[in-house]
Write a protein that holds these residues in place. Structure first.
Motif, PDB file in Angstrom:
ATOM      1  N   ALA A  34       0.245  29.086   6.659  1.00  0.00           N
ATOM      2  CA  ALA A  34      -0.823  29.934   7.202  1.00  0.00           C
ATOM      3  C   ALA A  34      -2.010  30.036   6.255  1.00  0.00           C
ATOM      4  O   ALA A  34      -3.127  30.365   6.687  1.00  0.00           O
ATOM      5  CB  ALA A  34      -0.286  31.327   7.506  1.00  0.00           C
ATOM      6  N   SER A  35      -1.787  29.737   4.977  1.00  0.00           N
ATOM      7  CA  SER A  35      -2.864  29.831   3.998  1.00  0.00           C
ATOM      8  C   SER A  35      -3.586  28.508   3.771  1.00  0.00           C
ATOM      9  O   SER A  35      -4.621  28.475   3.109  1.00  0.00           O
ATOM     10  CB  SER A  35      -2.304  30.333   2.650  1.00  0.00           C
ATOM     11  N   PHE A  36      -3.037  27.410   4.307  1.00  0.00           N
ATOM     12  CA  PHE A  36      -3.688  26.110   4.142  1.00  0.00           C
ATOM     13  C   PHE A  36      -4.929  26.039   5.033  1.00  0.00           C
ATOM     14  O   PHE A  36      -4.945  26.575   6.138  1.00  0.00           O
ATOM     15  CB  PHE A  36      -2.736  24.969   4.503  1.00  0.00           C
ATOM     16  N   ASP A  37      -5.944  25.340   4.568  1.00  0.00           N
ATOM     17  CA  ASP A  37      -7.174  25.225   5.346  1.00  0.00           C
ATOM     18  C   ASP A  37      -7.045  24.231   6.492  1.00  0.00           C
ATOM     19  O   ASP A  37      -7.602  24.447   7.572  1.00  0.00           O
ATOM     20  CB  ASP A  37      -8.334  24.800   4.427  1.00  0.00           C
ATOM     21  N   GLU A  38      -6.333  23.132   6.263  1.00  0.00           N
ATOM     22  CA  GLU A  38      -6.198  22.117   7.292  1.00  0.00           C
ATOM     23  C   GLU A  38      -4.875  21.391   7.129  1.00  0.00           C
ATOM     24  O   GLU A  38      -4.483  21.042   6.014  1.00  0.00           O
ATOM     25  CB  GLU A  38      -7.354  21.121   7.219  1.00  0.00           C
ATOM     26  N   ILE A  39      -4.183  21.172   8.254  1.00  0.00           N
ATOM     27  CA  ILE A  39      -2.935  20.402   8.281  1.00  0.00           C
ATOM     28  C   ILE A  39      -3.190  19.173   9.145  1.00  0.00           C
ATOM     29  O   ILE A  39      -3.411  19.290  10.350  1.00  0.00           O
ATOM     30  CB  ILE A  39      -1.771  21.234   8.841  1.00  0.00           C
ATOM     31  N   LEU A  40      -3.174  18.009   8.512  1.00  0.00           N
ATOM     32  CA  LEU A  40      -3.474  16.776   9.232  1.00  0.00           C
ATOM     33  C   LEU A  40      -2.226  16.263   9.949  1.00  0.00           C
ATOM     34  O   LEU A  40      -1.117  16.363   9.421  1.00  0.00           O
ATOM     35  CB  LEU A  40      -4.009  15.720   8.271  1.00  0.00           C
ATOM     36  N   PRO A  41      -2.374  15.697  11.129  1.00  0.00           N
ATOM     37  CA  PRO A  41      -1.209  15.289  11.934  1.00  0.00           C
ATOM     38  C   PRO A  41      -0.532  14.024  11.441  1.00  0.00           C
ATOM     39  O   PRO A  41       0.609  13.757  11.820  1.00  0.00           O
ATOM     40  CB  PRO A  41      -1.798  15.092  13.325  1.00  0.00           C
ATOM     41  N   LEU A  42      -1.220  13.219  10.627  1.00  0.00           N
ATOM     42  CA  LEU A  42      -0.667  11.954  10.141  1.00  0.00           C
ATOM     43  C   LEU A  42      -0.856  11.841   8.636  1.00  0.00           C
ATOM     44  O   LEU A  42      -1.877  12.286   8.097  1.00  0.00           O
ATOM     45  CB  LEU A  42      -1.351  10.765  10.824  1.00  0.00           C
ATOM     46  N   GLU A  43       0.137  11.224   7.972  1.00  0.00           N
ATOM     47  CA  GLU A  43      -0.016  11.001   6.534  1.00  0.00           C
ATOM     48  C   GLU A  43      -0.975   9.862   6.250  1.00  0.00           C
ATOM     49  O   GLU A  43      -1.612   9.826   5.199  1.00  0.00           O
ATOM     50  CB  GLU A  43       1.348  10.720   5.891  1.00  0.00           C
ATOM     51  N   ASN A  44      -1.083   8.932   7.173  1.00  0.00           N
ATOM     52  CA  ASN A  44      -2.113   7.897   7.064  1.00  0.00           C
ATOM     53  C   ASN A  44      -2.500   7.431   8.465  1.00  0.00           C
ATOM     54  O   ASN A  44      -1.676   7.370   9.368  1.00  0.00           O
ATOM     55  CB  ASN A  44      -1.638   6.713   6.217  1.00  0.00           C
ATOM     56  N   GLU A  45      -3.768   7.135   8.624  1.00  0.00           N
ATOM     57  CA  GLU A  45      -4.262   6.685   9.908  1.00  0.00           C
ATOM     58  C   GLU A  45      -4.059   5.174  10.063  1.00  0.00           C
ATOM     59  O   GLU A  45      -3.717   4.473   9.106  1.00  0.00           O
ATOM     60  CB  GLU A  45      -5.745   7.041  10.039  1.00  0.00           C
ATOM     61  N   LYS A  46      -4.292   4.666  11.257  1.00  0.00           N
ATOM     62  CA  LYS A  46      -4.102   3.247  11.545  1.00  0.00           C
ATOM     63  C   LYS A  46      -4.945   2.391  10.608  1.00  0.00           C
ATOM     64  O   LYS A  46      -6.103   2.704  10.334  1.00  0.00           O
ATOM     65  CB  LYS A  46      -4.485   2.959  12.997  1.00  0.00           C
ATOM     66  N   ASP A  47      -4.332   1.317  10.100  1.00  0.00           N
ATOM     67  CA  ASP A  47      -4.998   0.371   9.192  1.00  0.00           C
ATOM     68  C   ASP A  47      -5.434   1.017   7.885  1.00  0.00           C
ATOM     69  O   ASP A  47      -6.338   0.530   7.208  1.00  0.00           O
ATOM     70  CB  ASP A  47      -6.224  -0.273   9.870  1.00  0.00           C
ATOM     71  N   GLU A  48      -4.811   2.109   7.526  1.00  0.00           N
ATOM     72  CA  GLU A  48      -5.141   2.815   6.291  1.00  0.00           C
ATOM     73  C   GLU A  48      -3.921   2.810   5.382  1.00  0.00           C
ATOM     74  O   GLU A  48      -2.829   3.180   5.787  1.00  0.00           O
ATOM     75  CB  GLU A  48      -5.560   4.256   6.611  1.00  0.00           C
ATOM     76  N   SER A  49      -4.089   2.377   4.147  1.00  0.00           N
ATOM     77  CA  SER A  49      -2.978   2.403   3.196  1.00  0.00           C
ATOM     78  C   SER A  49      -2.676   3.835   2.790  1.00  0.00           C
ATOM     79  O   SER A  49      -3.496   4.747   2.978  1.00  0.00           O
ATOM     80  CB  SER A  49      -3.317   1.571   1.956  1.00  0.00           C
ATOM     81  N   TYR A  50      -1.505   4.037   2.212  1.00  0.00           N
ATOM     82  CA  TYR A  50      -1.155   5.372   1.727  1.00  0.00           C
ATOM     83  C   TYR A  50      -2.136   5.833   0.655  1.00  0.00           C
ATOM     84  O   TYR A  50      -2.498   7.011   0.591  1.00  0.00           O
ATOM     85  CB  TYR A  50       0.265   5.371   1.156  1.00  0.00           C
ATOM     86  N   GLU A  51      -2.557   4.909  -0.200  1.00  0.00           N
ATOM     87  CA  GLU A  51      -3.487   5.261  -1.267  1.00  0.00           C
ATOM     88  C   GLU A  51      -4.858   5.641  -0.704  1.00  0.00           C
ATOM     89  O   GLU A  51      -5.512   6.583  -1.189  1.00  0.00           O
ATOM     90  CB  GLU A  51      -3.606   4.097  -2.263  1.00  0.00           C
ATOM     91  N   GLN A  52      -5.297   4.920   0.322  1.00  0.00           N
ATOM     92  CA  GLN A  52      -6.555   5.274   0.976  1.00  0.00           C
ATOM     93  C   GLN A  52      -6.446   6.641   1.645  1.00  0.00           C
ATOM     94  O   GLN A  52      -7.406   7.426   1.643  1.00  0.00           O
ATOM     95  CB  GLN A  52      -6.930   4.204   2.005  1.00  0.00           C
ATOM     96  N   ALA A  53      -5.276   6.926   2.206  1.00  0.00           N
ATOM     97  CA  ALA A  53      -5.060   8.238   2.822  1.00  0.00           C
ATOM     98  C   ALA A  53      -5.130   9.338   1.778  1.00  0.00           C
ATOM     99  O   ALA A  53      -5.698  10.404   2.017  1.00  0.00           O
ATOM    100  CB  ALA A  53      -3.718   8.267   3.542  1.00  0.00           C
TER     101      ALA A  53
END
Length: 335
Positions: A34-53
């Motif tokens: 509840a205190s976090f500003d944003e919770i993203l639905p994916l750890e990485n998007e399509k064609d995106e490496s984990y490091e880029q994420a």
């Protein structure tokens, strides 16, 4: 500014003007969610490496921090941050986009507080007016570097911890109205308890946490009961238990807490709890910050802990040297 064996007293008492915390999908069920500003639905998007994420999480957290602080990125004097990936690649690439003076730091999972301490020193000296400071981690990227790629499906013992996917940053300024202030900081020493198991970080880092807390208490003429909470970064459930045993003669009670031990609640899927440079950063700059702003906490000690190993040193049979950096925060209403 008085320096007593690693403890710094800030005369100007830098303010934490605003914070920004962005986390991944596994973090949505955290008690701190509840205190976090944003919770993203994916750890990485399509064609995106984990490091880029990881870089994207940093950029988003910094943008939130600056926006909440009613600032413009071009008015920020410096960006200080770190992560756990080779040569701080995600943070370096975020700095490329921010295009402001940059200091990259590495104290493993203690990087968040190292960043804040360096930023506070620059504010205190008068050489900067606004600084972005914090840290991040990304679960799949860290697992691939330090342990096994997720695709390998390696099983973990109950002592292991789950790396948080998240980034947390703070905007440090001077003399901000109604904002938490940083009164002291204690710089950690490298402490090695002889542990060699990279899947039992709590046991490795607890001695470093104890060393920093003890020195901070001594140098500020304080005791544990003077604080509303002393929260370590990511000792996890087992490491926190070890730390409390080390302070068994003190009035520790519920004052000694750990972000990693609480981050995923009692869900046994996460074994001994959370870890990662993003663990302390996201909890300190969300839940703890809001508790200070709301007056629930008046005085807190935040202690980020880090294990200074690498895949190479583990393979060479080295033990795990650890460090813990601390900042003391209070809520002060300034006119």
């Amino acid at each position: 500014m008085v320096n007593t064996f690693g403890t710094i007293q800030f005369k100007e008492k830098p303010s934490i003007a605003s914070t920004g915390v962005v986390v991944g999908p596994m973090e949505k069920d955290s008690p701190f969610a509840a205190s976090f500003d944003e919770i993203l639905p994916l750890e990485n998007e399509k064609d995106e490496s984990y490091e880029q994420a990881n870089t994207r999480f940093i950029e988003k957290a910094c943008a939130v921090t600056v926006q909440k602080g009613r600032e413009q990125i071009e008015n920020i004097d410096m960006f200080i941050g770190g992560d756990l990936i080779n040569q701080l690649s995600p943070t370096n690439f975020a700095a490329r986009k921010l295009a402001i003076p940059f200091l990259g730091v590495f104290s493993a999972c203690a990087s968040s507080m190292e960043s804040v301490i360096l930023g506070s020193l620059l504010i205190e000296s008068g050489n900067a007016k606004s600084i972005l400071a914090g840290a991040s981690s990304h679960h799949p990227a860290v697992e691939r570097q330090f342990r096994y790629p997720l695709e390998y499906g390696a099983q973990k013992p109950g002592t292991a911890q789950w790396t948080v996917t998240g980034a947390g940053f703070a905007l440090l300024q001077n003399h901000v109205k109604n904002a938490p202030i940083i009164t002291h900081a204690t710089i950690g020493r490298v402490v090695d308890g002889g542990q060699q198991n990279p899947l039992h970080m709590g046991a490795a880092m607890a001695p470093a946490a104890r060393d920093t807390i003890e020195r901070h208490l001594k140098n500020t003429n304080s005791k544990i009961s003077d604080y509303d909470v002393i929260m370590t970064g990511d000792l996890g459930k087992i490491g926190l238990s070890i730390l409390k045993e080390m302070f068994q003669d003190e009035d520790s009670g519920v004052i000694l807490q750990d972000a990693g031990a609480q981050f995923y609640g009692d869900d046994s899927f996460f074994n001994a709890g959370a870890s990662g440079a993003g663990c302390s950063a996201t909890v300190f700059f969300s839940h703890i910050y809001k508790q200070l702003k709301n007056g629930v906490y008046k005085r807190v000690l935040l202690v980020a802990t880090g294990a200074l190993l690498s895949p190479l040193t583990f393979q060479q049979g080295e033990t795990i040297p650890c460090i813990a950096h601390a900042i003391e925060c209070r809520m002060e209403k300034r006119g």
